[in-house]
Write a protein that holds these residues in place. Structure first.
Motif, short mmCIF file in Angstrom:
data_model
loop_
_atom_site.label_atom_id
_atom_site.label_comp_id
_atom_site.label_asym_id
_atom_site.label_seq_id
_atom_site.Cartn_x
_atom_site.Cartn_y
_atom_site.Cartn_z
N LEU A 88 0.82 -1.22 0.00
CA LEU A 88 0.00 0.00 0.00
C LEU A 88 0.86 1.27 0.00
O LEU A 88 0.38 2.35 0.36
CB LEU A 88 -0.92 0.00 1.22
CG LEU A 88 -1.93 -1.14 1.29
CD1 LEU A 88 -2.67 -1.11 2.61
CD2 LEU A 88 -2.89 -1.07 0.11
N LYS A 89 2.09 1.14 -0.44
CA LYS A 89 3.05 2.24 -0.40
C LYS A 89 2.49 3.55 -0.96
O LYS A 89 2.61 4.61 -0.35
CB LYS A 89 4.31 1.82 -1.16
CG LYS A 89 5.42 2.81 -1.13
CD LYS A 89 6.62 2.25 -1.89
CE LYS A 89 7.71 3.27 -2.00
NZ LYS A 89 8.85 2.73 -2.74
N GLU A 90 1.86 3.49 -2.12
CA GLU A 90 1.32 4.70 -2.76
C GLU A 90 0.13 5.28 -1.99
O GLU A 90 0.03 6.48 -1.81
CB GLU A 90 0.91 4.41 -4.21
CG GLU A 90 2.07 4.01 -5.11
CD GLU A 90 3.10 5.12 -5.27
OE1 GLU A 90 2.69 6.29 -5.42
OE2 GLU A 90 4.30 4.82 -5.24
N GLU A 91 -0.76 4.40 -1.54
CA GLU A 91 -1.97 4.85 -0.85
C GLU A 91 -1.65 5.45 0.52
O GLU A 91 -2.30 6.39 0.97
CB GLU A 91 -2.96 3.69 -0.69
CG GLU A 91 -3.68 3.30 -1.95
CD GLU A 91 -2.77 2.68 -3.00
OE1 GLU A 91 -1.74 2.07 -2.62
OE2 GLU A 91 -3.08 2.84 -4.18
N ILE A 92 -0.64 4.91 1.18
CA ILE A 92 -0.28 5.36 2.53
C ILE A 92 0.14 6.82 2.54
O ILE A 92 -0.08 7.53 3.52
CB ILE A 92 0.82 4.45 3.12
CG1 ILE A 92 0.21 3.10 3.50
CG2 ILE A 92 1.49 5.09 4.32
CD1 ILE A 92 1.21 2.06 3.97
N GLN A 93 0.69 7.29 1.44
CA GLN A 93 1.16 8.67 1.37
C GLN A 93 0.05 9.69 1.64
O GLN A 93 0.32 10.77 2.17
CB GLN A 93 1.80 8.95 0.01
CG GLN A 93 3.08 8.18 -0.20
CD GLN A 93 3.67 8.39 -1.58
OE1 GLN A 93 3.33 9.35 -2.26
NE2 GLN A 93 4.56 7.51 -1.98
N SER A 94 -1.18 9.35 1.32
CA SER A 94 -2.28 10.29 1.52
C SER A 94 -3.11 9.98 2.78
O SER A 94 -4.13 10.61 3.02
CB SER A 94 -3.19 10.30 0.29
OG SER A 94 -3.78 9.02 0.11
N MET A 95 -2.65 9.02 3.57
CA MET A 95 -3.39 8.63 4.79
C MET A 95 -2.83 9.32 6.02
O MET A 95 -1.65 9.66 6.08
CB MET A 95 -3.28 7.11 5.01
CG MET A 95 -4.04 6.27 4.04
SD MET A 95 -3.84 4.54 4.52
CE MET A 95 -4.32 3.75 3.00
N HIS A 96 -3.70 9.46 7.00
CA HIS A 96 -3.29 9.97 8.31
C HIS A 96 -2.80 8.81 9.18
O HIS A 96 -1.88 8.96 9.97
CB HIS A 96 -4.47 10.67 8.98
CG HIS A 96 -4.20 11.07 10.39
ND1 HIS A 96 -3.33 12.08 10.73
CD2 HIS A 96 -4.66 10.58 11.57
CE1 HIS A 96 -3.28 12.20 12.04
NE2 HIS A 96 -4.08 11.30 12.57
N GLY A 97 -3.43 7.66 9.03
CA GLY A 97 -3.05 6.50 9.84
C GLY A 97 -3.56 5.21 9.25
O GLY A 97 -4.45 5.19 8.39
N LEU A 98 -2.98 4.11 9.74
CA LEU A 98 -3.32 2.78 9.24
C LEU A 98 -3.16 1.78 10.37
O LEU A 98 -2.09 1.72 11.00
CB LEU A 98 -2.41 2.41 8.07
CG LEU A 98 -2.60 1.06 7.40
CD1 LEU A 98 -3.97 0.97 6.76
CD2 LEU A 98 -1.52 0.85 6.34
N ARG A 99 -4.20 1.02 10.66
CA ARG A 99 -4.13 -0.06 11.63
C ARG A 99 -4.09 -1.37 10.86
O ARG A 99 -4.96 -1.61 10.02
CB ARG A 99 -5.35 -0.08 12.53
CG ARG A 99 -5.45 1.05 13.49
CD ARG A 99 -6.64 0.80 14.39
NE ARG A 99 -7.04 2.01 15.06
CZ ARG A 99 -8.19 2.16 15.68
NH1 ARG A 99 -9.08 1.18 15.68
NH2 ARG A 99 -8.49 3.28 16.29
N ILE A 100 -3.13 -2.20 11.16
CA ILE A 100 -2.98 -3.47 10.45
C ILE A 100 -3.04 -4.62 11.45
O ILE A 100 -2.34 -4.62 12.46
CB ILE A 100 -1.63 -3.53 9.68
CG1 ILE A 100 -1.54 -2.38 8.69
CG2 ILE A 100 -1.47 -4.88 8.99
CD1 ILE A 100 -0.17 -2.25 8.05
N PHE A 101 -3.89 -5.60 11.12
CA PHE A 101 -3.99 -6.82 11.90
C PHE A 101 -3.79 -7.99 10.94
O PHE A 101 -4.56 -8.14 9.98
CB PHE A 101 -5.36 -6.94 12.58
CG PHE A 101 -5.64 -5.81 13.54
CD1 PHE A 101 -5.27 -5.92 14.87
CD2 PHE A 101 -6.25 -4.64 13.09
CE1 PHE A 101 -5.53 -4.88 15.76
CE2 PHE A 101 -6.50 -3.59 13.97
CZ PHE A 101 -6.13 -3.72 15.29
#
Length: 106
Positions: A88-101
């Motif tokens: 998700l390298k490209e998408e993460i750039q526009s995110m504030h945060g990400l929770r991964i399980f």
């Protein structure tokens, strides 16, 4: 208490107990959720479970991802999360945060 209050208030309380997002109701995934799910399905074709949830209220600033795949077998949790982050390298750039399980199928 009016009839509406007797019916609606308990329903609202019940929906909050179930974790229902009242802003989106029972609608399908957001565009962002679908886009992220598609990327992860392509990157992890052996995933047996995948759930992507926009936890920012629908604006796409923060997501929660639950993914179960045999592709994680033999990898530590941090390595599993790094694989998801890389996908998700490209998408993460526009995110504030990400929770991964992540999980490995039993």
């Amino acid at each position: 208490m009016t009839f509406d209050q007797k019916v609606v208030l308990p329903a609202l309380r019940h929906s909050q107990d179930l974790g229902v997002n009242l802003q989106r109701g029972l609608s399908s995934q957001t565009d962002g959720e679908e886009r992220i799910a598609t990327i992860l399905k392509d990157k992890f074709p052996l995933a047996s479970k995948l759930k992507v949830t926009d936890i920012s209220g629908g604006c796409g600033a923060m997501y929660e991802i639950h993914i179960e795949s045999s592709e994680f077998k033999g990898k530590r949790t941090v390595q599993q999360h790094q694989l998801v982050n890389q996908a998700l390298k490209e998408e993460i750039q526009s995110m504030h945060g990400l929770r991964i399980f992540t999980n490995i199928p039993k």
